[in-house]
Design a protein around this motif. Structure first.
Motif, PDB file in Angstrom:
ATOM      1  N   ALA A  29       4.407   2.395  -0.307  1.00 43.36           N
ATOM      2  CA  ALA A  29       4.051   3.812  -0.447  1.00 43.36           C
ATOM      3  C   ALA A  29       3.755   4.161  -1.902  1.00 43.36           C
ATOM      4  O   ALA A  29       2.808   4.910  -2.192  1.00 43.36           O
ATOM      5  CB  ALA A  29       5.164   4.697   0.096  1.00 43.36           C
ATOM      6  N   GLU A  30       4.539   3.628  -2.824  1.00 48.49           N
ATOM      7  CA  GLU A  30       4.322   3.896  -4.245  1.00 48.49           C
ATOM      8  C   GLU A  30       2.943   3.431  -4.705  1.00 48.49           C
ATOM      9  O   GLU A  30       2.376   3.997  -5.630  1.00 48.49           O
ATOM     10  CB  GLU A  30       5.401   3.191  -5.084  1.00 48.49           C
ATOM     11  CG  GLU A  30       6.778   3.792  -4.948  1.00 48.49           C
ATOM     12  CD  GLU A  30       7.856   2.958  -5.615  1.00 48.49           C
ATOM     13  OE1 GLU A  30       8.957   3.501  -5.798  1.00 48.49           O
ATOM     14  OE2 GLU A  30       7.621   1.775  -5.951  1.00 48.49           O
ATOM     15  N   ARG A  31       2.414   2.440  -4.050  1.00 47.54           N
ATOM     16  CA  ARG A  31       1.115   1.868  -4.437  1.00 47.54           C
ATOM     17  C   ARG A  31      -0.016   2.297  -3.506  1.00 47.54           C
ATOM     18  O   ARG A  31      -1.153   1.873  -3.680  1.00 47.54           O
ATOM     19  CB  ARG A  31       1.234   0.342  -4.458  1.00 47.54           C
ATOM     20  CG  ARG A  31       2.095  -0.129  -5.622  1.00 47.54           C
ATOM     21  CD  ARG A  31       2.752  -1.470  -5.350  1.00 47.54           C
ATOM     22  NE  ARG A  31       3.561  -1.875  -6.493  1.00 47.54           N
ATOM     23  CZ  ARG A  31       4.798  -1.417  -6.727  1.00 47.54           C
ATOM     24  NH1 ARG A  31       5.363  -0.552  -5.901  1.00 47.54           N
ATOM     25  NH2 ARG A  31       5.463  -1.819  -7.787  1.00 47.54           N
ATOM     26  N   ALA A  72      12.928  -0.943   1.715  1.00 44.98           N
ATOM     27  CA  ALA A  72      12.449  -1.314   0.372  1.00 44.98           C
ATOM     28  C   ALA A  72      10.954  -1.622   0.409  1.00 44.98           C
ATOM     29  O   ALA A  72      10.205  -1.223  -0.494  1.00 44.98           O
ATOM     30  CB  ALA A  72      13.234  -2.502  -0.163  1.00 44.98           C
ATOM     31  N   LEU A  73      10.505  -2.320   1.451  1.00 43.50           N
ATOM     32  CA  LEU A  73       9.073  -2.606   1.601  1.00 43.50           C
ATOM     33  C   LEU A  73       8.276  -1.324   1.773  1.00 43.50           C
ATOM     34  O   LEU A  73       7.211  -1.150   1.161  1.00 43.50           O
ATOM     35  CB  LEU A  73       8.828  -3.528   2.795  1.00 43.50           C
ATOM     36  CG  LEU A  73       9.226  -4.988   2.614  1.00 43.50           C
ATOM     37  CD1 LEU A  73       9.186  -5.720   3.952  1.00 43.50           C
ATOM     38  CD2 LEU A  73       8.321  -5.663   1.601  1.00 43.50           C
ATOM     39  N   ARG A  74       8.770  -0.411   2.605  1.00 50.69           N
ATOM     40  CA  ARG A  74       8.074   0.873   2.813  1.00 50.69           C
ATOM     41  C   ARG A  74       7.914   1.619   1.489  1.00 50.69           C
ATOM     42  O   ARG A  74       6.833   2.148   1.197  1.00 50.69           O
ATOM     43  CB  ARG A  74       8.857   1.745   3.789  1.00 50.69           C
ATOM     44  CG  ARG A  74       8.781   1.333   5.222  1.00 50.69           C
ATOM     45  CD  ARG A  74       9.648   2.253   6.063  1.00 50.69           C
ATOM     46  NE  ARG A  74       9.734   1.800   7.433  1.00 50.69           N
ATOM     47  CZ  ARG A  74      10.789   1.995   8.214  1.00 50.69           C
ATOM     48  NH1 ARG A  74      11.860   2.643   7.751  1.00 50.69           N
ATOM     49  NH2 ARG A  74      10.785   1.563   9.455  1.00 50.69           N
ATOM     50  N   PHE A  92      -4.157  -0.291   3.845  1.00 53.79           N
ATOM     51  CA  PHE A  92      -4.725  -1.621   4.077  1.00 53.79           C
ATOM     52  C   PHE A  92      -3.960  -2.407   5.145  1.00 53.79           C
ATOM     53  O   PHE A  92      -4.336  -3.515   5.474  1.00 53.79           O
ATOM     54  CB  PHE A  92      -4.717  -2.430   2.780  1.00 53.79           C
ATOM     55  CG  PHE A  92      -5.354  -1.708   1.629  1.00 53.79           C
ATOM     56  CD1 PHE A  92      -6.711  -1.384   1.656  1.00 53.79           C
ATOM     57  CD2 PHE A  92      -4.608  -1.338   0.523  1.00 53.79           C
ATOM     58  CE1 PHE A  92      -7.302  -0.719   0.595  1.00 53.79           C
ATOM     59  CE2 PHE A  92      -5.192  -0.671  -0.542  1.00 53.79           C
ATOM     60  CZ  PHE A  92      -6.545  -0.352  -0.508  1.00 53.79           C
ATOM     61  N   HIS A  93      -2.877  -1.817   5.647  1.00 48.99           N
ATOM     62  CA  HIS A  93      -1.960  -2.549   6.514  1.00 48.99           C
ATOM     63  C   HIS A  93      -2.169  -2.260   7.989  1.00 48.99           C
ATOM     64  O   HIS A  93      -1.252  -1.880   8.701  1.00 48.99           O
ATOM     65  CB  HIS A  93      -0.518  -2.274   6.103  1.00 48.99           C
ATOM     66  CG  HIS A  93      -0.172  -2.889   4.795  1.00 48.99           C
ATOM     67  ND1 HIS A  93       0.997  -2.629   4.144  1.00 48.99           N
ATOM     68  CD2 HIS A  93      -0.858  -3.751   4.000  1.00 48.99           C
ATOM     69  CE1 HIS A  93       1.029  -3.310   3.011  1.00 48.99           C
ATOM     70  NE2 HIS A  93      -0.088  -3.994   2.902  1.00 48.99           N
ATOM     71  N   SER A  94      -3.373  -2.492   8.457  1.00 52.01           N
ATOM     72  CA  SER A  94      -3.603  -2.433   9.899  1.00 52.01           C
ATOM     73  C   SER A  94      -2.914  -3.651  10.516  1.00 52.01           C
ATOM     74  O   SER A  94      -2.693  -4.653   9.831  1.00 52.01           O
ATOM     75  CB  SER A  94      -5.104  -2.485  10.203  1.00 52.01           C
ATOM     76  OG  SER A  94      -5.636  -3.749   9.838  1.00 52.01           O
ATOM     77  N   PRO A  95      -2.569  -3.574  11.797  1.00 56.22           N
ATOM     78  CA  PRO A  95      -1.986  -4.762  12.428  1.00 56.22           C
ATOM     79  C   PRO A  95      -2.861  -6.001  12.252  1.00 56.22           C
ATOM     80  O   PRO A  95      -2.358  -7.092  11.981  1.00 56.22           O
ATOM     81  CB  PRO A  95      -1.863  -4.346  13.894  1.00 56.22           C
ATOM     82  CG  PRO A  95      -1.669  -2.865  13.842  1.00 56.22           C
ATOM     83  CD  PRO A  95      -2.565  -2.418  12.703  1.00 56.22           C
TER      84      PRO A  95
END
Length: 106
Positions: free
Chosen positions: A15-17, A9-11, A22-25
């Motif tokens: 992805a939709e947005r 659900a998070l993926r 922006f989600h580097s470790p």
């Protein structure tokens, strides 16, 4: 809801947005810390924090933690179980039960 369903659900949500960029470790780790501080702020002046505020901030912490685990290709459940096993060796029940003493002082 299972962890895998939550991560999926998070993926989808990210992805939709197009937020994955922006989600580097590093950014996810920073976000965990920031959200944890916001969670702590709920308890800043007394121990009776507003449950709805705590719930929202805890959800943010968990969200970023799950996103970081996913980004690093780690199984959240397995890393928690592995850590429990290591911690159990450091804090055996017969020495640690009912005590908050650090493992090297048991």
């Amino acid at each position: 809801m299972s962890t895998e369903r939550t991560i999926e659900a998070l993926r989808t949500f990210m992805a939709e947005r197009d937020w994955g960029q922006f989600h580097s470790p590093e950014n996810l780790a920073k976000s965990i810390s920031i959200e944890a501080a916001e969670l702590l702020e709920c308890y800043q002046w007394d121990g009776d924090a507003d449950r709805d505020e705590v719930t929202g901030e805890l959800a943010d912490v968990l969200t970023y933690a799950l996103l970081l685990a996913d980004r690093l290709d780690l199984d959240p459940e397995q890393i928690v179980l592995d850590k429990l096993e290591r911690t159990g060796r450091k804090y055996p029940v017969e020495k640690a039960k009912g005590r908050s003493t650090k493992y090297d002082r048991l």
